[in-house]
Design an enzyme around this catalytic site. Sequence first.
Site, PDB file in Angstrom:
ATOM      1  N   ASP A 191      -7.004   4.331  -4.495  1.00 39.20           N
ATOM      2  CA  ASP A 191      -7.642   4.230  -3.180  1.00 39.20           C
ATOM      3  C   ASP A 191      -8.258   5.606  -2.961  1.00 39.20           C
ATOM      4  OD1 ASP A 191      -7.781   2.361  -0.646  1.00 39.20           O
ATOM      5  OD2 ASP A 191      -7.310   4.301   0.174  1.00 39.20           O
ATOM      6  N   LYS A 250       0.871  -1.190   0.000  1.00 40.97           N
ATOM      7  CA  LYS A 250       0.000   0.000   0.000  1.00 40.97           C
ATOM      8  C   LYS A 250       0.900   1.230   0.000  1.00 40.97           C
ATOM      9  CE  LYS A 250      -4.454   1.004   0.196  1.00 40.97           C
ATOM     10  NZ  LYS A 250      -5.613   0.309  -0.313  1.00 40.97           N
TER      11      LYS A 250
HETATM   12  P1  NDP Z   1     -12.810   7.825  -2.737  1.00 39.67           P
HETATM   13  O1  NDP Z   1     -11.769   8.835  -2.557  1.00 39.67           O
HETATM   14  O2  NDP Z   1     -13.335   7.577  -4.103  1.00 39.67           O
HETATM   15  O3  NDP Z   1     -14.054   8.141  -1.807  1.00 39.67           O
HETATM   16  C1  NDP Z   1     -13.922   8.231  -0.425  1.00 39.67           C
HETATM   17  C2  NDP Z   1     -15.248   8.704   0.144  1.00 39.67           C
HETATM   18  O4  NDP Z   1     -15.179   8.620   1.549  1.00 39.67           O
HETATM   19  C3  NDP Z   1     -15.561  10.174  -0.194  1.00 39.67           C
HETATM   20  O5  NDP Z   1     -16.919  10.333  -0.267  1.00 39.67           O
HETATM   21  C4  NDP Z   1     -14.966  10.895   1.010  1.00 39.67           C
HETATM   22  O6  NDP Z   1     -15.555  12.165   1.273  1.00 39.67           O
HETATM   23  C5  NDP Z   1     -15.293   9.942   2.124  1.00 39.67           C
HETATM   24  N1  NDP Z   1     -14.315  10.103   3.204  1.00 39.67           N
HETATM   25  C6  NDP Z   1     -12.976   9.920   3.139  1.00 39.67           C
HETATM   26  N2  NDP Z   1     -12.399  10.193   4.307  1.00 39.67           N
HETATM   27  C7  NDP Z   1     -13.396  10.546   5.122  1.00 39.67           C
HETATM   28  C8  NDP Z   1     -13.459  10.942   6.473  1.00 39.67           C
HETATM   29  N3  NDP Z   1     -12.341  11.036   7.222  1.00 39.67           N
HETATM   30  N4  NDP Z   1     -14.678  11.219   6.990  1.00 39.67           N
HETATM   31  C9  NDP Z   1     -15.807  11.108   6.236  1.00 39.67           C
HETATM   32  N5  NDP Z   1     -15.805  10.754   4.941  1.00 39.67           N
HETATM   33  C10 NDP Z   1     -14.627  10.475   4.402  1.00 39.67           C
HETATM   34  O7  NDP Z   1     -12.221   6.460  -2.110  1.00 39.67           O
HETATM   35  P2  NDP Z   1     -12.687   4.974  -2.366  1.00 39.67           P
HETATM   36  O8  NDP Z   1     -14.150   4.922  -2.569  1.00 39.67           O
HETATM   37  O9  NDP Z   1     -11.793   4.388  -3.380  1.00 39.67           O
HETATM   38  O10 NDP Z   1     -12.307   4.276  -0.979  1.00 39.67           O
HETATM   39  C11 NDP Z   1     -13.212   4.232   0.126  1.00 39.67           C
HETATM   40  C12 NDP Z   1     -12.772   3.128   1.074  1.00 39.67           C
HETATM   41  O11 NDP Z   1     -12.755   1.864   0.393  1.00 39.67           O
HETATM   42  C13 NDP Z   1     -11.380   3.297   1.677  1.00 39.67           C
HETATM   43  O12 NDP Z   1     -11.361   2.734   2.983  1.00 39.67           O
HETATM   44  C14 NDP Z   1     -10.519   2.424   0.774  1.00 39.67           C
HETATM   45  O13 NDP Z   1      -9.324   2.002   1.410  1.00 39.67           O
HETATM   46  C15 NDP Z   1     -11.469   1.267   0.533  1.00 39.67           C
HETATM   47  N6  NDP Z   1     -11.195   0.440  -0.652  1.00 39.67           N
HETATM   48  C16 NDP Z   1     -11.140   1.010  -1.890  1.00 39.67           C
HETATM   49  C17 NDP Z   1     -10.922   0.217  -2.979  1.00 39.67           C
HETATM   50  C18 NDP Z   1     -10.975   0.745  -4.375  1.00 39.67           C
HETATM   51  O14 NDP Z   1     -10.949  -0.064  -5.303  1.00 39.67           O
HETATM   52  N7  NDP Z   1     -11.090   2.038  -4.595  1.00 39.67           N
HETATM   53  C19 NDP Z   1     -10.627  -1.232  -2.834  1.00 39.67           C
HETATM   54  C20 NDP Z   1     -10.810  -1.735  -1.489  1.00 39.67           C
HETATM   55  C21 NDP Z   1     -11.048  -0.893  -0.447  1.00 39.67           C
HETATM   56  P3  NDP Z   1     -14.738  13.501   0.957  1.00 39.67           P
HETATM   57  O15 NDP Z   1     -14.754  13.621  -0.522  1.00 39.67           O
HETATM   58  O16 NDP Z   1     -15.492  14.557   1.651  1.00 39.67           O
HETATM   59  O17 NDP Z   1     -13.358  13.296   1.518  1.00 39.67           O
END
Ligand code: NDP
Length: 445
Positions: A166, A126
Amino acid sequence: MNPYIKRVLSETENRNVSQPLFLQAVNEVLDCLDPIIEETPDIEVCSILERIIEPERQVMFRICWTDDAGKIHVNRGYRIGFNSTLGPYKGGLRFHPSVNLDVVKFLAFEQIFKNSLTGLPIGGGKGGANFDPKGKSDAEIMRFCQAFMIELHHFLGEDKDVPAGDIGVGPREIGYLFGQYKRLTKRFESGVFTGKNANLGGSLARIEATGFGTVYFANAMLATEDQSLEGKTAVVSGSGNVAIYCAKKLTELGAKVVAMSDSDGAIHDPFGIDLEVVRSLKEIDRARISEYEKHVTGSKFYPDENVWQFKCDLAFPCATQNELDKKDVKTLIGNGCVAIVEGANMPTTPSAIELIQSKELFFAPGKAANAGGVAVSALEMQQNASLQKWSFSDVDQKLQKIMTSIHDDCQHYSQKYKRPKDYVFGANVAGFLRVAEAVHAYGVI
Ligand code: NDP
């Protein structure tokens, strides 16, 4: 607790004092291994736990870049190659101001077992940077990605270390990162990144894979008690890549998603979230979720609140780590929620998990339920290596097969060790055993 596990945990705590997230992730895995250690003394004799818990390599580096006004910024970048027993390091890059060594290390550790669960030849890694993409122009994002890659490219390679996206890193960023890698190495090595845009060699269905996979896992889990998604009400936290495609598949399979969020607050739409509005706001305009209520009559935005307060049958935490705590679980249970399925990595706190399990709700841990993203990343590597391009439905079918197989593996181990419905136990044991057997087979390296 088995004395060997206790000793390793204590040594790990002493060696990583300022890394609470990493320790949380290690605790969760080791806490499940008692019966395995007891029936396999070689694990202790060969120091397998110690060898899995120590990262093979950790890289930290400075990133200097210039914003549109000419100001120079300095960020810190990370890449952890945690374990390459099963294949090249594989895991995403996160760009978020909260990124530090602890965050990257917990994510890389989780990734080892998640990747093992897919049954595909990928190790765990990662990376990321404490860079905040919010409010940055396209040109600033591009310059940051290029500066990040100046150092990182030394450590990558399609047989060595293969990043993906991510939080804060999607197809746009992967395009800039891959482009800079190509420029610096003078090679078109398409297998070195996954999550690429389709015309750069990306796999169809990779964007959808994590969210879709989470829902396929939920479906398989509910089916064990003759339940389905049809007619259920769901809440999904976040509105990024995982959340959007989780909500999309839920809707396609007959559930109604009534709430989503971002770090500013939550939207509630009792008629069911209009995903085209969310996608256009988040993927095209890069706007805030609060804008949704301006586009959809009957919806309401709740600033600084999360989605757990809204009545639902199913909850999908799809934003970030430790976003769902014990108090939230009490609210969900009080509202009749029957299943919590993690789309994000480690979004549920340990005490919340304890409460969920004591009430015998369905609970799917992220390392199993969100493995669809990395599984399709590995399928992207296969397509790149064989110069092939598979159709969306081919990839989607393979994804469904992989998610069903991960579900069945978790269930197999939870039943074998008389922990019915304990998917945390099943996932950790299934993920660990494959890695441990391979570590043993290599001898001491
Ligand atoms: P994105 O950046 O596309 O989206 C993240 C979302 O979560 C946004 O809506 C963001 O809001 C919100 N968010 C992030 N941090 C916070 C916080 N501290 N408090 C509240 N909301 C928050 O990321 P992903 O969708 O790719 O990833 C989301 C999760 O899934 C993570 O844990 C990641 O590790 C996991 N994951 C992702 C994979 C992938 O293929 N993308 C694979 C496996 C797991 P804002 O825009 O306001 O920050």
